[in-house]
Design a protein around this motif. Structure first.
Motif, mmCIF file in Angstrom:
data_model
loop_
_atom_site.group_PDB
_atom_site.id
_atom_site.type_symbol
_atom_site.label_atom_id
_atom_site.label_comp_id
_atom_site.label_asym_id
_atom_site.label_seq_id
_atom_site.Cartn_x
_atom_site.Cartn_y
_atom_site.Cartn_z
ATOM 1 N N SER A 15 0.811 -1.227 0.000
ATOM 2 C CA SER A 15 0.000 0.000 0.000
ATOM 3 C C SER A 15 0.841 1.273 0.000
ATOM 4 O O SER A 15 0.303 2.356 -0.215
ATOM 5 N N GLN A 16 2.150 1.155 0.246
ATOM 6 C CA GLN A 16 3.006 2.334 0.230
ATOM 7 C C GLN A 16 3.393 2.715 -1.190
ATOM 8 O O GLN A 16 3.066 2.016 -2.150
ATOM 9 N N THR A 17 4.094 3.819 -1.321
ATOM 10 C CA THR A 17 4.592 4.275 -2.609
ATOM 11 C C THR A 17 6.077 3.975 -2.720
ATOM 12 O O THR A 17 6.862 4.329 -1.840
ATOM 13 N N SER A 19 9.579 4.654 -4.388
ATOM 14 C CA SER A 19 10.272 5.748 -5.062
ATOM 15 C C SER A 19 11.687 5.317 -5.419
ATOM 16 O O SER A 19 12.441 4.881 -4.535
ATOM 17 N N ARG A 68 -1.027 4.377 -11.593
ATOM 18 C CA ARG A 68 -0.328 4.518 -10.321
ATOM 19 C C ARG A 68 1.165 4.814 -10.484
ATOM 20 O O ARG A 68 1.956 4.571 -9.564
ATOM 21 N N THR A 69 1.556 5.323 -11.633
ATOM 22 C CA THR A 69 2.965 5.593 -11.904
ATOM 23 C C THR A 69 3.179 7.059 -12.267
ATOM 24 O O THR A 69 2.370 7.647 -12.983
ATOM 25 N N GLN A 83 7.888 6.896 -9.323
ATOM 26 C CA GLN A 83 7.043 6.690 -8.156
ATOM 27 C C GLN A 83 5.935 5.724 -8.549
ATOM 28 O O GLN A 83 5.210 5.974 -9.514
ATOM 29 N N LEU A 84 5.820 4.646 -7.808
ATOM 30 C CA LEU A 84 4.788 3.639 -8.040
ATOM 31 C C LEU A 84 3.961 3.536 -6.764
ATOM 32 O O LEU A 84 4.479 3.113 -5.721
ATOM 33 N N SER A 85 2.710 3.904 -6.850
ATOM 34 C CA SER A 85 1.871 3.966 -5.660
ATOM 35 C C SER A 85 1.099 2.667 -5.441
ATOM 36 O O SER A 85 0.991 1.822 -6.332
ATOM 37 N N SER A 86 0.583 2.531 -4.253
ATOM 38 C CA SER A 86 -0.281 1.394 -3.882
ATOM 39 C C SER A 86 0.353 0.055 -4.253
ATOM 40 O O SER A 86 -0.277 -0.794 -4.889
#
Length: 120
Positions: A15-17, A19, A68-69, A83-86
Protein backbone atom coordinates in the motif's frame (compact mmCIF):
# COMPACT_ATOMS: atom_id res chain seq x y z
CA UNK A 1 28.48 6.70 -23.38
CA UNK A 2 25.95 7.47 -20.68
CA UNK A 3 25.96 5.44 -17.50
CA UNK A 4 22.99 4.91 -15.22
CA UNK A 5 22.67 3.92 -11.57
CA UNK A 6 19.43 3.10 -9.79
CA UNK A 7 18.94 3.80 -6.11
CA UNK A 8 16.11 3.34 -3.66
CA UNK A 9 14.79 1.17 -0.84
CA UNK A 10 15.17 -2.55 -1.12
CA UNK A 11 12.00 -3.22 0.86
CA UNK A 12 8.62 -1.51 0.75
CA UNK A 13 5.41 -2.34 2.58
CA UNK A 14 2.17 -3.05 0.77
CA UNK A 15 0.00 0.00 0.00
CA UNK A 16 3.01 2.33 0.23
CA UNK A 17 4.59 4.28 -2.61
CA UNK A 18 7.83 3.01 -4.10
CA UNK A 19 10.27 5.75 -5.06
CA UNK A 20 13.38 5.09 -7.15
CA UNK A 21 15.99 7.42 -8.59
CA UNK A 22 18.19 6.94 -11.63
CA UNK A 23 21.38 8.99 -11.62
CA UNK A 24 22.87 9.63 -15.05
CA UNK A 25 26.52 10.32 -15.79
CA UNK A 26 28.43 10.80 -19.02
CA UNK A 27 25.69 12.91 -20.56
CA UNK A 28 22.79 15.21 -19.80
CA UNK A 29 19.21 14.00 -19.52
CA UNK A 30 18.22 16.99 -21.66
CA UNK A 31 20.45 15.95 -24.56
CA UNK A 32 18.45 15.73 -27.76
CA UNK A 33 16.45 12.67 -28.56
CA UNK A 34 17.13 10.64 -25.45
CA UNK A 35 14.31 8.62 -23.92
CA UNK A 36 14.73 7.68 -20.26
CA UNK A 37 12.72 4.64 -19.23
CA UNK A 38 11.88 2.55 -16.23
CA UNK A 39 11.63 -1.19 -16.83
CA UNK A 40 11.17 -3.99 -14.35
CA UNK A 41 11.51 -7.75 -14.21
CA UNK A 42 9.46 -9.70 -11.66
CA UNK A 43 10.89 -13.02 -10.53
CA UNK A 44 10.46 -15.69 -13.20
CA UNK A 45 8.92 -13.23 -15.67
CA UNK A 46 10.04 -11.11 -18.60
CA UNK A 47 10.86 -7.45 -18.80
CA UNK A 48 7.99 -4.99 -18.32
CA UNK A 49 8.28 -1.49 -19.68
CA UNK A 50 6.64 0.93 -17.26
CA UNK A 51 7.09 4.37 -18.74
CA UNK A 52 9.43 6.99 -20.14
CA UNK A 53 10.39 10.62 -19.82
CA UNK A 54 11.97 12.21 -22.86
CA UNK A 55 14.77 14.72 -23.30
CA UNK A 56 12.13 17.45 -23.72
CA UNK A 57 10.19 16.42 -20.59
CA UNK A 58 7.33 14.50 -22.18
CA UNK A 59 6.08 11.43 -20.34
CA UNK A 60 4.40 8.27 -21.57
CA UNK A 61 3.22 5.31 -19.54
CA UNK A 62 2.31 1.72 -20.13
CA UNK A 63 -1.45 1.24 -19.73
CA UNK A 64 -0.63 -1.46 -17.19
CA UNK A 65 0.96 1.09 -14.87
CA UNK A 66 -0.47 4.44 -15.89
CA UNK A 67 -2.96 4.77 -13.04
CA UNK A 68 -0.33 4.52 -10.32
CA UNK A 69 2.96 5.59 -11.90
CA UNK A 70 4.68 8.94 -12.16
CA UNK A 71 8.03 9.64 -13.78
CA UNK A 72 9.76 12.96 -13.28
CA UNK A 73 13.22 14.47 -13.58
CA UNK A 74 15.63 16.80 -11.85
CA UNK A 75 17.81 18.45 -14.45
CA UNK A 76 20.07 20.06 -11.85
CA UNK A 77 20.95 16.68 -10.40
CA UNK A 78 20.81 14.93 -13.79
CA UNK A 79 18.41 12.37 -12.39
CA UNK A 80 15.02 10.97 -13.23
CA UNK A 81 12.73 9.15 -10.86
CA UNK A 82 9.91 6.66 -10.60
CA UNK A 83 7.04 6.69 -8.16
CA UNK A 84 4.79 3.64 -8.04
CA UNK A 85 1.87 3.97 -5.66
CA UNK A 86 -0.28 1.39 -3.88
CA UNK A 87 2.30 -1.36 -4.23
CA UNK A 88 1.51 -5.01 -3.59
CA UNK A 89 3.76 -8.08 -3.38
CA UNK A 90 3.23 -8.46 -7.13
CA UNK A 91 5.38 -5.35 -7.58
CA UNK A 92 8.37 -7.25 -6.26
CA UNK A 93 10.94 -7.06 -9.05
CA UNK A 94 14.31 -5.88 -10.23
CA UNK A 95 13.84 -2.32 -11.45
CA UNK A 96 16.04 -0.94 -14.21
CA UNK A 97 16.50 2.48 -15.73
CA UNK A 98 17.40 2.77 -19.38
CA UNK A 99 18.67 5.38 -21.82
CA UNK A 100 17.71 5.00 -25.46
CA UNK A 101 17.97 6.94 -28.67
CA UNK A 102 18.45 6.15 -32.35
CA UNK A 103 19.52 9.53 -33.69
CA UNK A 104 22.19 10.76 -34.31
CA UNK A 105 23.61 7.55 -32.87
CA UNK A 106 22.13 4.46 -31.35
CA UNK A 107 22.31 4.29 -27.58
CA UNK A 108 20.76 1.60 -25.40
CA UNK A 109 22.28 1.81 -21.93
CA UNK A 110 21.02 0.12 -18.78
CA UNK A 111 21.63 0.53 -15.11
CA UNK A 112 22.64 -2.55 -13.14
CA UNK A 113 19.16 -2.81 -11.64
CA UNK A 114 17.91 -2.58 -8.10
CA UNK A 115 15.99 -5.31 -6.32
CA UNK A 116 12.78 -4.21 -4.63
CA UNK A 117 10.70 -6.49 -2.44
CA UNK A 118 7.19 -5.61 -1.31
CA UNK A 119 6.09 -7.13 1.96
CA UNK A 120 2.48 -7.98 2.65
Amino acid sequence: QVQLQESGPGLVKSSQTLSLICTVSGGSITTNYYAWSWIRQPPGKGLEWMGVITYDDSTYYSPSFKSRTAISRDTHKNQFSLQLSSVTPEDTAVYYCNAYRTFPDRVDSWGQGTQVAVSS
